[in-house]
Design an enzyme around this catalytic site. Structure first.
Site, mmCIF file in Angstrom:
data_model
loop_
_atom_site.group_PDB
_atom_site.id
_atom_site.type_symbol
_atom_site.label_atom_id
_atom_site.label_comp_id
_atom_site.label_asym_id
_atom_site.label_seq_id
_atom_site.Cartn_x
_atom_site.Cartn_y
_atom_site.Cartn_z
ATOM 1 C CE1 TYR A 17 -89.104 -17.444 32.314
ATOM 2 C CE2 TYR A 17 -89.780 -19.192 30.831
ATOM 3 C CZ TYR A 17 -89.029 -18.752 31.903
ATOM 4 O OH TYR A 17 -88.216 -19.635 32.557
ATOM 5 N NE ARG A 52 -95.816 -20.787 36.303
ATOM 6 C CZ ARG A 52 -95.174 -21.919 36.003
ATOM 7 N NH1 ARG A 52 -94.788 -22.733 36.974
ATOM 8 N NH2 ARG A 52 -94.931 -22.237 34.761
ATOM 9 N NE ARG A 59 -79.880 0.988 30.216
ATOM 10 C CZ ARG A 59 -79.225 1.359 31.319
ATOM 11 N NH1 ARG A 59 -79.015 2.632 31.556
ATOM 12 N NH2 ARG A 59 -78.772 0.446 32.175
ATOM 13 C CE LYS A 85 -92.078 -20.482 33.401
ATOM 14 N NZ LYS A 85 -90.777 -21.059 33.682
ATOM 15 C CD GLU A 128 -86.725 -23.143 41.278
ATOM 16 O OE1 GLU A 128 -87.725 -23.654 40.779
ATOM 17 O OE2 GLU A 128 -86.550 -21.908 41.338
HETATM 18 N N1 PDD Z 1 -89.121 -23.820 33.296
HETATM 19 N N2 PDD Z 1 -88.449 -23.924 38.295
HETATM 20 C C1 PDD Z 1 -87.965 -23.080 37.372
HETATM 21 C C2 PDD Z 1 -86.908 -22.125 37.779
HETATM 22 C C3 PDD Z 1 -88.441 -23.108 36.054
HETATM 23 O O1 PDD Z 1 -87.952 -22.261 35.133
HETATM 24 C C4 PDD Z 1 -89.433 -24.053 35.703
HETATM 25 C C5 PDD Z 1 -89.997 -24.131 34.309
HETATM 26 C C6 PDD Z 1 -89.917 -24.927 36.698
HETATM 27 C C7 PDD Z 1 -90.989 -25.937 36.423
HETATM 28 O O2 PDD Z 1 -92.217 -25.293 36.188
HETATM 29 P P1 PDD Z 1 -93.343 -25.971 35.287
HETATM 30 O O3 PDD Z 1 -93.596 -27.320 35.848
HETATM 31 O O4 PDD Z 1 -94.492 -25.075 35.451
HETATM 32 O O5 PDD Z 1 -92.795 -26.049 33.894
HETATM 33 C C8 PDD Z 1 -89.410 -24.818 37.979
HETATM 34 C C9 PDD Z 1 -89.599 -23.741 31.945
HETATM 35 C C10 PDD Z 1 -89.992 -25.057 31.375
HETATM 36 C C11 PDD Z 1 -88.594 -22.965 31.099
HETATM 37 O O6 PDD Z 1 -88.088 -21.997 31.637
HETATM 38 O O7 PDD Z 1 -88.371 -23.292 29.943
#
Ligand code: PDD
Length: 299
Positions: free
Chosen positions: A42, A61, A109, A156, A188
């Site tokens: 996503y 990304r 599945r 992601k 993070e």
């Molecule tokens: N999250 N680290 C993680 C684990 C994240 O899920 C996100 C973003 C970030 C920051 O990435 P960016 O600056 O590209 O938004 C770092 C989004 C906002 C979400 O999952 O809703």
């Protein structure tokens, strides 16, 4: 579904598999591998009055995440931009976070991913709830937790149970957010990147498989460097985080927010302890300046 519930979930028009439609009409199969396995990726892209913040970088990304799962990208960047633009227009613009989800598709599945499936592509536009001004004044609280997510956090992926459980644990301890450490080093937060400041130097954890390459994180680094702010990209130990003068959290939905309490103790020292720091204020204003200079999609 009641219109109130719909409003709380996302704006009324969504995109599913090439078509815009009312949210109520958007259905997917329960055999979708996104539902069964979390087999998908996503993105969340912020748009301010139709102007995307680093939309191309988000789409790049997305490509890397798809590559990580060996799912083909159904659209080119220009096609994505056209679909995103149409979704935003259909929802009457404003400040929105465009959520994109692509799953491997629908199949019986089976753990082995079948080849040749048609991806499921879903997009919705959520009102962008950037933090209220008092949050920037007061900051947020975090608790430190061991990062027990998988080892491919640079993808992601929609499979977010690790992050969900960690955030829940943090909230149960009364904190707004979590600060994650793997083998004693900062990674993070549950859905944001984190930077520390010590003696006037901004410290950013390096990008590897243990954290997401945040688009906001990369933009902040770029803005800090342009402004000549001292910055080091290197591993940051738990000890350094505890001794930090400032801590910030960064993401597309939060922008940049100061962390003023960590593990029940104020962040920073002396009279500035527990308050947003000078470098946070500088970064916040650099970011707002950048935001105000954004251009519409495709220009
Ligand atoms: N999250 N680290 C993680 C684990 C994240 O899920 C996100 C973003 C970030 C920051 O990435 P960016 O600056 O590209 O938004 C770092 C989004 C906002 C979400 O999952 O809703």
């Amino acid at each position: 579904m009641s219109s109130e519930m719909n409003q709380n979930m996302c704006l009324p028009t969504v995109f599913l598999n090439g078509r815009l439609m009312p949210f109520e009409d958007a259905y997917i199969s329960p055999l979708d591998r996104g539902f069964i396995f979390g087999d998908g990726v996503y993105e969340v892209i912020p748009f301010y009055d139709g102007m995307g913040l680093r939309c191309t970088e988000h789409l790049q990304r997305l490509q890397r995440s798809l590559d990580g799962l060996e799912i083909a990208n159904p659209y080119t960047i220009a096609e994505w931009e056209a679909h995103i633009g149409a979704l935003i227009t259909a929802n009457h613009g404003g400040n929105v976070g465009v959520y994109i989800q692509i799953t491997r598709g629908v199949a019986k599945r089976d753990f082995s991913p079948p080849v040749g499936l048609t991806q499921t592509v879903f997009m919705m536009a959520n009102p962008l709830a950037t933090p209220k001004p008092e949050v920037y004044e007061k900051g947020i609280s975090c608790v430190s937790l061991d990062d027990n997510r998988w080892l491919r956090c640079n993808i992601k992926a929609t499979a977010l149970l690790g992050a969900v459980m960690l955030k829940h644990a943090g909230n149960q301890e009364g904190a707004d957010e979590v600060m994650l450490f793997r083998d004693g080093y900062l990674t993070e937060s549950s859905a944001s990147n984190i930077a520390a400041v010590k003696d006037g130097v901004i410290l950013c954890p390096p990008l590897d498989n243990l954290l997401l390459a945040g688009i906001t994180y990369e933009l902040m680094i770029e803005l800090a460097r342009k402004a000549g702010l001292p910055l080091q990209i290197r591993r940051v130990s738990r000890h350094e985080v505890r001794a930090a003068d400032e801590l910030w959290i960064m993401s597309s939905t939060k922008e940049v927010v100061p962390i003023t309490m960590l593990d029940g103790r104020p962040v920073g020292h002396g009279s500035s302890a527990g308050k947003p720091g000078a470098l946070f204020r500088k970064m916040f204003s650099l970011f707002q300046e950048y935001k105000h200079g954004l251009k519409p999609l495709g220009r």
